[in-house]
Design a protein around this motif. Sequence first.
Motif, mmCIF file in Angstrom:
data_model
loop_
_atom_site.group_PDB
_atom_site.id
_atom_site.type_symbol
_atom_site.label_atom_id
_atom_site.label_comp_id
_atom_site.label_asym_id
_atom_site.label_seq_id
_atom_site.Cartn_x
_atom_site.Cartn_y
_atom_site.Cartn_z
ATOM 1 N N ALA A 102 -2.297 2.314 0.284
ATOM 2 C CA ALA A 102 -2.865 1.820 -0.966
ATOM 3 C C ALA A 102 -4.366 1.616 -0.853
ATOM 4 O O ALA A 102 -5.105 1.822 -1.820
ATOM 5 C CB ALA A 102 -2.181 0.516 -1.365
ATOM 6 N N THR A 130 -7.695 5.015 -0.849
ATOM 7 C CA THR A 130 -8.582 5.498 -1.905
ATOM 8 C C THR A 130 -9.796 4.587 -2.111
ATOM 9 O O THR A 130 -10.931 5.073 -2.073
ATOM 10 C CB THR A 130 -7.793 5.684 -3.213
ATOM 11 N N PRO A 131 -9.601 3.263 -2.335
ATOM 12 C CA PRO A 131 -10.791 2.418 -2.493
ATOM 13 C C PRO A 131 -11.712 2.452 -1.281
ATOM 14 O O PRO A 131 -12.938 2.416 -1.431
ATOM 15 C CB PRO A 131 -10.223 1.020 -2.722
ATOM 16 N N GLN A 174 -11.604 -0.028 -9.177
ATOM 17 C CA GLN A 174 -10.849 -0.403 -7.979
ATOM 18 C C GLN A 174 -11.377 -1.699 -7.380
ATOM 19 O O GLN A 174 -10.618 -2.558 -6.970
ATOM 20 C CB GLN A 174 -10.966 0.712 -6.919
ATOM 21 N N LEU A 187 -1.455 8.845 4.281
ATOM 22 C CA LEU A 187 -2.209 7.972 3.407
ATOM 23 C C LEU A 187 -1.805 8.214 1.961
ATOM 24 O O LEU A 187 -2.563 7.953 1.040
ATOM 25 C CB LEU A 187 -3.709 8.246 3.590
ATOM 26 N N GLU A 188 -0.609 8.724 1.800
ATOM 27 C CA GLU A 188 -0.107 9.007 0.453
ATOM 28 C C GLU A 188 0.514 7.749 -0.118
ATOM 29 O O GLU A 188 1.246 7.042 0.553
ATOM 30 C CB GLU A 188 0.937 10.112 0.538
ATOM 31 N N ARG A 189 0.203 7.467 -1.370
ATOM 32 C CA ARG A 189 0.764 6.272 -1.971
ATOM 33 C C ARG A 189 2.160 6.522 -2.481
ATOM 34 O O ARG A 189 2.411 7.585 -2.993
ATOM 35 C CB ARG A 189 -0.097 5.847 -3.161
#
Lengths: 119, 241
Positions: free
Chosen positions: A16, A19-20, A97, B239-241
């Motif tokens: 989670a 990405t940020p 985000q 790193l997949e959500r």
Amino acid sequence: MTDNKNIGISKDLVAASATPLVLSILGQGETYGYLIIKRVRELSGGQMEWADGMLYPVLHRLEDRGLIESTWRESEEGRKRKYYRLKDAGVRELHVQRSHWLLVNQMLQKSWEGQLCST
Amino acid sequence: MFDLGKSTAEWLGDLRQSGSFEDSDLEELESHLRDEIEQLMDHGLSLKEAFWIATSRVGNREELPDEYAKTNTQAVWRHRFLWMAVGILAYLVLNHFIWLLAYGTTLVTVSFGVGSYPATIFSLSVQVLLACGALASAYFILSRDRFGVTSRFRKARRSRPRIIVFYAIPVALLGILIALWCAAGPILLPLLADSERLSTTWEATYWGSQAFPILFAVSLAGIAFVLSRPKNSESHVGLER
């Protein structure tokens, strides 16, 4: 990405926050994959470590979503590297985000303060 | 002496075989690997040590292709299409080969004065023997994992329902088909042999060459089905959500 590398941090949380984290590192300027990994290692004090290769699919997905863009360039040593940079949409996404993660952080902080007072 | 260029090429070749990578992905990973190796050598490691640590840091060969496959659907389908095309080509070649085989064996048997029904049976047994040989060699090749196929099969065996759907059912269907052919042959062929239709070598050849294309088509369809099934989305390794 194996469990023994990220001691205590759940896979879901690592995923989670990917990405940020990538967006905010790119927010500090154009860079390439190897340096992003190094930066993550530094920021976490070695507590969170990604299997290096897993970063690139994340970058490619962000690129597909139009948040970042990439260019191939040659470094001073003559090595080809793919550099990534935030696009305007990426900057906006980073702000969104950021506000979300700060909100969660504040909520947790407040709830823990309450717990400390009551005990 | 450790050859970095050769080892890197081998490592990239292994990844390429999974079919989940675009060429630019591999270039990017190679560039990353070299950065990592340089850094490790600055810390006093030998080139060989640095290479092994750097490759293990980049990610293992099972998880990395899976992660890339989630993004590179185009590359993944290109790879599947290649497999399907190879399958179709193999089928066509086999079909002709088996026809020739059936024709040759029946021709020889009939020339010895044997009837068309025993000739068909003889031709079929030769084909069964050859098919067993072909399957055994296919198993031998795949078990050495030179094409990265067995790792897919291994994944398919992770859970019991998958074993049944992707492995047991096609094999069972194949078995049933073989059994049906074996049962139908002795019943049908004498009936037909009595009529004029199956009195020539040509007719015997026709029947003898029909069984295996069907069996091969079914087994190829089974393999294509296993290879083209969607990737296991339950594993949150990356790193997949």
